[in-house]
Design an enzyme around this catalytic site. Structure first.
Site, PDB file in Angstrom:
ATOM      1  N   ARG A 178      -3.731  -9.346 -15.352  1.00  0.00           N
ATOM      2  CA  ARG A 178      -2.586  -9.958 -16.008  1.00  0.00           C
ATOM      3  C   ARG A 178      -1.607 -10.415 -14.941  1.00  0.00           C
ATOM      4  NH1 ARG A 178       1.948  -6.565 -16.810  1.00  0.00           N
ATOM      5  NH2 ARG A 178       1.711  -4.523 -15.810  1.00  0.00           N
ATOM      6  N   ARG A 182       8.315 -12.733 -17.009  1.00  0.00           N
ATOM      7  CA  ARG A 182       9.501 -12.259 -17.726  1.00  0.00           C
ATOM      8  C   ARG A 182      10.429 -13.441 -17.975  1.00  0.00           C
ATOM      9  NH1 ARG A 182      10.838  -7.586 -13.455  1.00  0.00           N
ATOM     10  NH2 ARG A 182       9.260  -6.049 -14.008  1.00  0.00           N
ATOM     11  N   ARG A 256     -11.338  -4.572   1.890  1.00  0.00           N
ATOM     12  CA  ARG A 256     -10.429  -5.281   2.780  1.00  0.00           C
ATOM     13  C   ARG A 256      -9.552  -4.249   3.472  1.00  0.00           C
ATOM     14  NH1 ARG A 256     -11.143 -10.145   4.723  1.00  0.00           N
ATOM     15  NH2 ARG A 256      -8.926 -10.753   4.664  1.00  0.00           N
ATOM     16  N   ARG A 287       2.631 -10.176   4.352  1.00  0.00           N
ATOM     17  CA  ARG A 287       3.911  -9.612   3.928  1.00  0.00           C
ATOM     18  C   ARG A 287       4.717  -9.199   5.154  1.00  0.00           C
ATOM     19  NH1 ARG A 287       2.933  -5.021  -0.531  1.00  0.00           N
ATOM     20  NH2 ARG A 287       1.562  -4.163   1.081  1.00  0.00           N
ATOM     21  N   GLU A 308       2.299  -7.636   8.096  1.00  0.00           N
ATOM     22  CA  GLU A 308       1.014  -7.152   7.579  1.00  0.00           C
ATOM     23  C   GLU A 308      -0.024  -8.264   7.612  1.00  0.00           C
ATOM     24  OE1 GLU A 308      -0.731  -5.799   3.240  1.00  0.00           O
ATOM     25  OE2 GLU A 308       1.238  -5.034   3.827  1.00  0.00           O
ATOM     26  N   TYR A 356      -9.009   0.692  -7.328  1.00  0.00           N
ATOM     27  CA  TYR A 356      -7.648   0.486  -6.842  1.00  0.00           C
ATOM     28  C   TYR A 356      -6.724   1.426  -7.609  1.00  0.00           C
ATOM     29  CZ  TYR A 356      -3.252  -1.400  -5.359  1.00  0.00           C
ATOM     30  OH  TYR A 356      -2.000  -1.516  -4.818  1.00  0.00           O
ATOM     31  N   ASP A 358      -2.965   3.322  -7.437  1.00  0.00           N
ATOM     32  CA  ASP A 358      -1.704   3.512  -6.739  1.00  0.00           C
ATOM     33  C   ASP A 358      -1.382   4.999  -6.709  1.00  0.00           C
ATOM     34  OD1 ASP A 358      -0.648   4.152  -9.239  1.00  0.00           O
ATOM     35  OD2 ASP A 358       0.284   2.195  -9.527  1.00  0.00           O
TER      36      ASP A 358
END
Length: 384
Positions: A178, A182, A256, A287, A308, A356, A358
Site C-alpha cells: 500500500r 493522507r 539487499r 537517505r 546511506e 521484513y 520492524d
C-alpha cells in the site's frame, strides 16, 4: 519443572534474541547462553554515543520504535523510558523538498497549487484511472494503480530502483502492499499510538535487557565456528540467516545491504531534520540521516550525519532487506520445510524468518513465540 538444569542457546543478540534471553532467564529460570558474532549486543538496532560529537548514533541506520500494541510497549518500558520524538520524513526531488508520506502538502507542492482534500483525492483518482491497470504484474504497475504517475515518478521510481538495484518493472508487485495518501497536512510518518526513542539509547536498553545473572553473552562468537562444540542445551533459538543454517542446500536467498558514510559537517545543524530521502536517481545515496534530531531534548553543539548507500551483499556481508521475489519465496519454502524437522530449534527475527520485520513486529513475535514455548514446556509431562 526442573528449570535450573535447563539451558537455551540463543544465536544473535538483536531484539528477537534479547527478548527470548530475558524471558527464559527471568521468567523460566533457565540458563541462557547468547552467541553474538559482532563485538556488541543489539544487532542492527545497536546505538552508542558518537566519539566525535557525543550524539547518540544508530550505527546501522535509524530505528524509531512505534507501535499500537500495548504488550510490546509495556514490555520495553520495563527497561527504558522513551522520549516523545515523532518521526517525520522529508524528500528531496530536483532541488525541492517535500514531506512524506504523500499528503496535501506533498501534492500541492508538486503541483504548485492549493487543492482541497476533496480536490486532491479526485486528482489522485484521475491519475490512477489514466493508467488503466487491472492486475498489477510488477512494482511499477502496483504503485501506478495506487497513486498514479506524477507521485510515482517524483517520489517512488528512482528511489526504489536505487534501493533495490533493479528496475521497478523487475520487482514483484507485493513489495508495495500500500502507498497511503493522507488528504490532510499531517506530516507525521507513523500513525501508531506509541512512538519514541529510548532516552538512554538502544545500547543501554539492550544492556539492561541482558544483564540478568543467568544470561551469559559470548561476543565475537560466530555460531558456525562453534556449532560443533556447543554447551549441552535443551533448546536453540536461531536468529541468523535461515539459508546459512542449512548450509545453503537449496540455494542462497536474495538480500539487499546498506553501508553508511559518516560526515562531520562544520555546522551545528546540517539539514534540520532526522531523515531526508534522496529521490533523484543521479544521487548515489538513498537517505541522509542526522541523528541529533532524534533526541531534541538533548543539546549538542556539533552534529554527525550518515549517508546511506544500498548495495548487493557479497557472501559474508551483513544483510538488511529480504528481496522476497518468486524465486526467493520458493527457496524459503524449502528451508521452512527443513526447519519443521528440527523441533528443538526455533527460527526467528528478520533473518531467521526471511521477512521484513520492524522492531515492533520483532518484539511482538518474540513475546508471542515465548508464550507458546512456555505453554508447551509447561504442558510436557517431563517439563521439556
Amino acid at each position: 519443572m526442573d528449570s535450573q538444569q535447563k539451558t537455551v542457546i540463543i544465536v544473535g543478540a538483536g531484539f528477537y534474541g534479547a527478548v527470548m534471553a530475558e524471558r527464559f532467564a527471568a521468567d523460566l529460570g533457565w540458563r541462557v547462553v547468547v552467541l553474538e558474532k559482532r563485538d556488541h549486543i543489539g544487532g542492527n538496532c545497536w546505538s552508542r554515543p558518537d566519539p566525535d560529537t557525543g550524539v547518540e548514533v544508530h550505527v546501522y541506520g535509524p530505528h524509531i520504535f512505534h507501535t499500537s500494541h500495548e504488550q510490546g510497549w509495556k514490555y520495553l518500558n520495563r527497561f527504558t523510558a522513551f522520549n516523545d520524538y515523532r518521526h517525520t520524513v522529508w524528500a528531496t526531488r530536483k532541488g525541492k523538498v517535500y514531506p512524506l508520506p504523500f499528503g496535501l502538502a506533498a501534492i500541492n507542492l508538486l503541483l504548485g497549487r492549493r487543492l482541497s482534500p476533496a480536490e486532491a483525492q479526485a486528482w489522485v483518482a484521475e491519475q490512477v484511472a489514466q493508467e488503466r491497470i487491472g492486475e498489477p504484474r510488477n512494482l511499477e504497475q502496483k504503485a501506478l494503480s495506487l497513486i498514479g504517475r506524477p507521485l510515482y515518478e517524483a517520489f517512488v521510481k528512482e528511489y526504489t530502483e536505487k534501493h533495490w538495484g533493479v528496475k521497478a518493472t523487475e520487482l514483484p508487485a507485493f513489495i508495495i502492499t500500500r502507498l497511503p495518501v493522507r488528504y490532510t497536512y499531517d506530516v507525521g510518518y507513523y500513525n501508531d499510538r506509541w512512538q519514541g526513542i529510548p532516552v538512554d539509547g538502544y545500547g543501554v536498553l539492550f544492556q539492561r535487557m541482558l544483564r540478568h545473572p543467568r544470561i551469559e553473552i559470548r561476543l565475537n562468537t560466530d555460531y558456525f565456528d562453534v556449532r560443533g562444540a556447543l554447551p549441552a542445551h535443551d533448546l536453540l533459538i536461531y536468529t541468523g540467516p535461515i539459508d546459512q543454517f542449512f548450509d545453503y542446500r537449496h540455494g542462497r536467498l536474495g538480500w539487499r545491504s546498506v553501508r553508511f558514510e559518516k560526515m562531520l559537517p562544520d555546522t551545528g545543524d546540517f539539514q534540520g531534520t532526522s531523515v531526508m530521502n534522496e529521490c533523484d536517481g543521479a544521487v548515489p545515496y538513498t537517505r541522509t540521516h542526522e541523528f541529533k534530531h532524534f533526541t531534541p531534548e538533548r543539546k549538542f553543539e556539533r552534529t554527525v550525519v550518515f549517508r546511506e548507500y544500498s548495495y548487493a551483499p557479497r557472501p559474508g556481508d551483513d544483510v538488511y532487506y529480504p528481496v522476497r521475489n518468486d524465486a526467493d519465496l520458493a527457496i524459503r519454502a524449502k528451508y521452512k520445510a527443513d526447519s519443521d524437522h528440527v523441533p528443538h530449534v526455533v527460527f526467528g527475527g528478520r533473518l531467521g524468518a526471511y521477512a521484513y520485520l520492524d522492531m515492533e513486529n520483532t518484539v511482538s513475535t518474540a513475546l508471542e513465540k515465548y508464550a507458546e514455548l512456555k505453554a508447551a514446556l509447561s504442558s510436557s509431562p517431563a517439563g521439556a
